[in-house]
Motif scaffolding. Sequence first.
Motif, PDB file in Angstrom:
ATOM      1  N   VAL A 150       0.846  -1.183   0.000  1.00  0.00           N
ATOM      2  CA  VAL A 150       0.000   0.000   0.000  1.00  0.00           C
ATOM      3  C   VAL A 150       0.888   1.242   0.000  1.00  0.00           C
ATOM      4  O   VAL A 150       1.695   1.425   0.920  1.00  0.00           O
ATOM      5  CB  VAL A 150      -0.921   0.016   1.228  1.00  0.00           C
ATOM      6  N   PRO A 151       0.779   2.111  -0.993  1.00  0.00           N
ATOM      7  CA  PRO A 151       1.605   3.318  -1.014  1.00  0.00           C
ATOM      8  C   PRO A 151       1.284   4.216   0.180  1.00  0.00           C
ATOM      9  O   PRO A 151       0.119   4.438   0.506  1.00  0.00           O
ATOM     10  CB  PRO A 151       1.222   3.999  -2.334  1.00  0.00           C
ATOM     11  N   ARG A 152       2.317   4.724   0.833  1.00  0.00           N
ATOM     12  CA  ARG A 152       2.115   5.624   1.961  1.00  0.00           C
ATOM     13  C   ARG A 152       1.523   6.942   1.490  1.00  0.00           C
ATOM     14  O   ARG A 152       1.926   7.490   0.476  1.00  0.00           O
ATOM     15  CB  ARG A 152       3.443   5.891   2.676  1.00  0.00           C
ATOM     16  N   HIS A 153       0.542   7.422   2.233  1.00  0.00           N
ATOM     17  CA  HIS A 153      -0.079   8.724   1.985  1.00  0.00           C
ATOM     18  C   HIS A 153      -0.730   8.806   0.599  1.00  0.00           C
ATOM     19  O   HIS A 153      -0.771   9.876   0.000  1.00  0.00           O
ATOM     20  CB  HIS A 153       0.942   9.849   2.164  1.00  0.00           C
ATOM     21  N   ALA A 154      -1.213   7.677   0.102  1.00  0.00           N
ATOM     22  CA  ALA A 154      -1.991   7.667  -1.138  1.00  0.00           C
ATOM     23  C   ALA A 154      -3.441   7.388  -0.775  1.00  0.00           C
ATOM     24  O   ALA A 154      -3.771   6.300  -0.301  1.00  0.00           O
ATOM     25  CB  ALA A 154      -1.463   6.595  -2.107  1.00  0.00           C
ATOM     26  N   GLY A 155      -4.304   8.384  -0.967  1.00  0.00           N
ATOM     27  CA  GLY A 155      -5.711   8.216  -0.635  1.00  0.00           C
ATOM     28  C   GLY A 155      -6.502   7.712  -1.821  1.00  0.00           C
ATOM     29  O   GLY A 155      -6.113   6.753  -2.498  1.00  0.00           O
ATOM     30  N   ASP A 156      -7.609   8.376  -2.124  1.00  0.00           N
ATOM     31  CA  ASP A 156      -8.465   7.947  -3.233  1.00  0.00           C
ATOM     32  C   ASP A 156      -8.267   8.810  -4.476  1.00  0.00           C
ATOM     33  O   ASP A 156      -9.092   8.778  -5.388  1.00  0.00           O
ATOM     34  CB  ASP A 156      -9.935   7.991  -2.798  1.00  0.00           C
ATOM     35  N   PHE A 157      -7.198   9.574  -4.542  1.00  0.00           N
ATOM     36  CA  PHE A 157      -6.854  10.337  -5.733  1.00  0.00           C
ATOM     37  C   PHE A 157      -5.903   9.487  -6.566  1.00  0.00           C
ATOM     38  O   PHE A 157      -4.732   9.340  -6.250  1.00  0.00           O
ATOM     39  CB  PHE A 157      -6.199  11.661  -5.337  1.00  0.00           C
ATOM     40  N   ARG A 158      -6.436   8.898  -7.636  1.00  0.00           N
ATOM     41  CA  ARG A 158      -5.636   7.995  -8.466  1.00  0.00           C
ATOM     42  C   ARG A 158      -6.223   7.949  -9.869  1.00  0.00           C
ATOM     43  O   ARG A 158      -7.379   8.310 -10.086  1.00  0.00           O
ATOM     44  CB  ARG A 158      -5.603   6.592  -7.859  1.00  0.00           C
ATOM     45  N   MET A 159      -5.426   7.444 -10.804  1.00  0.00           N
ATOM     46  CA  MET A 159      -5.895   7.207 -12.167  1.00  0.00           C
ATOM     47  C   MET A 159      -5.832   5.714 -12.451  1.00  0.00           C
ATOM     48  O   MET A 159      -4.836   5.053 -12.147  1.00  0.00           O
ATOM     49  CB  MET A 159      -5.039   7.967 -13.188  1.00  0.00           C
ATOM     50  N   LEU A 160      -6.903   5.180 -13.023  1.00  0.00           N
ATOM     51  CA  LEU A 160      -7.001   3.763 -13.362  1.00  0.00           C
ATOM     52  C   LEU A 160      -7.240   3.606 -14.848  1.00  0.00           C
ATOM     53  O   LEU A 160      -7.971   4.389 -15.453  1.00  0.00           O
ATOM     54  CB  LEU A 160      -8.158   3.101 -12.598  1.00  0.00           C
ATOM     55  N   SER A 161      -6.615   2.592 -15.422  1.00  0.00           N
ATOM     56  CA  SER A 161      -6.908   2.261 -16.814  1.00  0.00           C
ATOM     57  C   SER A 161      -8.227   1.507 -16.884  1.00  0.00           C
ATOM     58  O   SER A 161      -8.760   1.055 -15.863  1.00  0.00           O
ATOM     59  CB  SER A 161      -5.781   1.407 -17.399  1.00  0.00           C
TER      60      SER A 161
END
Length: 315
Positions: A150-161
């Motif tokens: 799990v990446p540290r300090h990665a919330g629900d702001f992400r890009m998915l293919s």
Amino acid sequence: MRLSVVVPVFDEEDVLPLFAGRLRPVLDALGVDYEVITVDDGSRDATPMVLELIRREWPELRVIRLRRNSGHQNALTAGLHRSRGQYVVSLDVDLQDPPEVIAEMLRLAETSGLDVVYGVRADRSTDTAFKRWTAGLYYRLVRRVVGSPVPRHAGDFRMLSRTAVDALTELPEHLPVYRLLVPWLGLPSGEVTYVRERRAAGRSKYPIARMVRLAVDSITGFSAAPLRVATWLGCAGIALCVALAGAGIALHLWGTVVPGWTSLLVAMVFLGALQLLCLGLLGEYVARVFTQLQGRPPYVVSSDSLSRPYATTGR
């Protein structure tokens, strides 16, 4: 369609005009076909009316309304399931995660052939000390218990293919926690760092109770470790009782009388609390099984503006 942006919304009438005014220029500058899917999670204020007003001026804005409040993760699920883009970005409406990062995410995903690009908070100085401490505790806990990268300090702001979105859609999750589900997929991923900003307007919709609930769902949904902890606590309790019994027998043989009932009361309270803790941990898993067996949908859509677009002449 090249890009979808999914935005869960709950009682955000104050920040929505600011959000639209900042997000639209960013997406228009990309020069790709896009849609912005706002999922109204049963708002009780003027959020639905504000969304409709914005949609009249912004044809790419799509409004999905849920019949009741289903929670942030379920609202995110509704948006992901109905997205049409080759790439899908999930973004909160409070503008703490800057929309300008989307361009860098898309560039990295396309040039490196990535299925997931995480938005990682490199600077959280705008958060309170308590928020930073609890967030750090949460990520340390889930990384240790869940064991996934799990990446540290990665919330629900992400890009998915589209590949990642389709894989998530096929999972039979009724209580999804996407910050753990996405890494679990094991797809090629990258990171984009940014400075977390202050909330543009309104109040946070993630109080301490919801943060605790997220932590419980994260752990019970991805690991049986709490059940093993309950087992080890039970073994430790039994060992302690055996030791106390041996000490009592030895004192009796030596003719020593232990006055009072304090030790007995402490032992009883300790064992009772241990049993309740174990039952509570077991109950969390039984509740998840019960919810899964009920087969009820995690959200119910009231309306989708895609079926009733306004007549426009373009962007």
